[in-house]
Design a protein around this motif. Structure first.
Motif, PDB file in Angstrom:
ATOM      1  N   UNK A   1       0.803  -1.323   0.091  1.00  0.00           N
ATOM      2  CA  UNK A   1       0.200  -0.036  -0.012  1.00  0.00           C
ATOM      3  C   UNK A   1       1.050   1.232   0.017  1.00  0.00           C
ATOM      4  N   UNK A   2       1.871   1.173   0.835  1.00  0.00           N
ATOM      5  CA  UNK A   2       2.828   2.370   0.813  1.00  0.00           C
ATOM      6  C   UNK A   2       3.526   2.679  -0.577  1.00  0.00           C
ATOM      7  N   UNK A   3       3.760   1.678  -1.093  1.00  0.00           N
ATOM      8  CA  UNK A   3       4.363   1.959  -2.588  1.00  0.00           C
ATOM      9  C   UNK A   3       3.524   2.378  -3.456  1.00  0.00           C
ATOM     10  N   UNK A   4       2.244   2.058  -3.548  1.00  0.00           N
ATOM     11  CA  UNK A   4       1.026   2.620  -4.351  1.00  0.00           C
ATOM     12  C   UNK A   4       1.134   4.088  -3.934  1.00  0.00           C
ATOM     13  N   UNK A   5       1.027   4.395  -2.602  1.00  0.00           N
ATOM     14  CA  UNK A   5       0.685   5.691  -2.432  1.00  0.00           C
ATOM     15  C   UNK A   5       2.042   6.556  -2.751  1.00  0.00           C
ATOM     16  N   UNK A   6       3.249   6.092  -2.726  1.00  0.00           N
ATOM     17  CA  UNK A   6       4.256   6.946  -2.912  1.00  0.00           C
ATOM     18  C   UNK A   6       4.444   7.412  -4.222  1.00  0.00           C
ATOM     19  N   UNK A   7       3.836   6.296  -5.300  1.00  0.00           N
ATOM     20  CA  UNK A   7       3.753   6.941  -6.689  1.00  0.00           C
ATOM     21  C   UNK A   7       5.254   6.729  -7.286  1.00  0.00           C
ATOM     22  N   UNK A   8       6.277   6.088  -6.353  1.00  0.00           N
ATOM     23  CA  UNK A   8       7.612   5.867  -7.150  1.00  0.00           C
ATOM     24  C   UNK A   8       7.358   4.351  -7.979  1.00  0.00           C
ATOM     25  N   UNK A   9       7.832   4.432  -9.156  1.00  0.00           N
ATOM     26  CA  UNK A   9       7.733   3.345  -9.605  1.00  0.00           C
ATOM     27  C   UNK A   9       6.377   2.614 -10.032  1.00  0.00           C
ATOM     28  N   UNK A  10       6.319   1.478 -10.491  1.00  0.00           N
ATOM     29  CA  UNK A  10       4.949   0.819 -10.975  1.00  0.00           C
ATOM     30  C   UNK A  10       4.248   0.480  -9.512  1.00  0.00           C
ATOM     31  N   UNK A  11       2.827   0.665  -9.512  1.00  0.00           N
ATOM     32  CA  UNK A  11       1.965   0.312  -8.324  1.00  0.00           C
ATOM     33  C   UNK A  11       1.944  -1.320  -8.322  1.00  0.00           C
ATOM     34  N   UNK A  12       2.209  -1.856  -7.133  1.00  0.00           N
ATOM     35  CA  UNK A  12       2.244  -3.431  -7.190  1.00  0.00           C
ATOM     36  C   UNK A  12       0.656  -3.754  -7.062  1.00  0.00           C
ATOM     37  N   UNK A  13       0.584  -5.224  -7.554  1.00  0.00           N
ATOM     38  CA  UNK A  13      -0.394  -5.771  -7.609  1.00  0.00           C
ATOM     39  C   UNK A  13      -1.234  -5.597  -6.197  1.00  0.00           C
ATOM     40  N   UNK A  14      -2.464  -4.894  -5.975  1.00  0.00           N
ATOM     41  CA  UNK A  14      -3.004  -5.329  -4.697  1.00  0.00           C
ATOM     42  C   UNK A  14      -4.315  -6.137  -4.688  1.00  0.00           C
ATOM     43  N   UNK A  15      -4.710  -6.424  -3.629  1.00  0.00           N
ATOM     44  CA  UNK A  15      -5.943  -7.217  -3.414  1.00  0.00           C
ATOM     45  C   UNK A  15      -6.848  -5.915  -3.422  1.00  0.00           C
ATOM     46  N   UNK A  16      -8.316  -6.379  -3.484  1.00  0.00           N
ATOM     47  CA  UNK A  16      -9.381  -5.234  -3.369  1.00  0.00           C
ATOM     48  C   UNK A  16      -9.393  -4.807  -2.154  1.00  0.00           C
ATOM     49  N   UNK A  17      -9.045  -5.627  -1.245  1.00  0.00           N
ATOM     50  CA  UNK A  17      -9.058  -4.791   0.189  1.00  0.00           C
ATOM     51  C   UNK A  17      -8.007  -3.858   0.462  1.00  0.00           C
ATOM     52  N   UNK A  18      -6.863  -4.278  -0.261  1.00  0.00           N
ATOM     53  CA  UNK A  18      -5.803  -3.448  -0.001  1.00  0.00           C
ATOM     54  C   UNK A  18      -5.849  -2.036  -1.031  1.00  0.00           C
ATOM     55  N   UNK A  19      -6.577  -2.067  -2.015  1.00  0.00           N
ATOM     56  CA  UNK A  19      -6.939  -1.091  -2.935  1.00  0.00           C
ATOM     57  C   UNK A  19      -7.902  -0.068  -2.155  1.00  0.00           C
ATOM     58  N   UNK A  20      -8.851  -0.573  -1.314  1.00  0.00           N
ATOM     59  CA  UNK A  20      -9.637   0.185  -0.600  1.00  0.00           C
ATOM     60  C   UNK A  20      -9.060   0.918   0.315  1.00  0.00           C
ATOM     61  N   UNK A  21      -8.082   0.203   0.998  1.00  0.00           N
ATOM     62  CA  UNK A  21      -7.165   0.712   2.027  1.00  0.00           C
ATOM     63  C   UNK A  21      -6.500   1.978   1.644  1.00  0.00           C
ATOM     64  N   UNK A  22      -5.797   1.505   0.257  1.00  0.00           N
ATOM     65  CA  UNK A  22      -5.068   2.605  -0.232  1.00  0.00           C
ATOM     66  C   UNK A  22      -5.582   3.869  -0.663  1.00  0.00           C
ATOM     67  N   UNK A  23      -6.945   3.616  -1.204  1.00  0.00           N
ATOM     68  CA  UNK A  23      -7.793   4.470  -1.492  1.00  0.00           C
ATOM     69  C   UNK A  23      -8.369   5.481  -0.305  1.00  0.00           C
TER      70      UNK A  23
END
Length: 74
Positions: A17-39
């Motif tokens: 989730x932190x990697x997705x939030x940071x915007x550095x590099x490609x977003x890792x594959x996240x589960x739907x629950x991880x996507x919701x948390x990141x959202x």
């Protein structure tokens, strides 16, 4: 309850989730629950719905639905 240094919380990979939030590099594959948390985290950080959708690889409407449903609230 989260502990300092924890990398998982209720099945959520906080590092991914932190990697997705940071915007550095490609977003890792996240589960739907991880996507919701990141959202939720990105919303709290003031990111727009369209930026969140693009970063997570979902439709803008999906982000809107998650926000309306209080995505990631635990």
């Amino acid at each position: 309850m989260m502990f300092p240094g924890s990398t998982w919380h209720r099945g959520i990979d906080l590092i991914a989730v932190e990697r997705a939030l940071s915007g550095r590099g490609p977003c890792p594959a996240l589960t739907e629950e991880e996507q919701k948390y990141a959202c939720r985290e990105m919303t709290e950080a003031g990111m727009s719905g369209s930026v969140i959708a693009q970063r997570l690889g979902v439709a803008d409407r999906t982000v809107t639905r998650w926000r309306e449903a209080g995505a990631g609230d635990s």
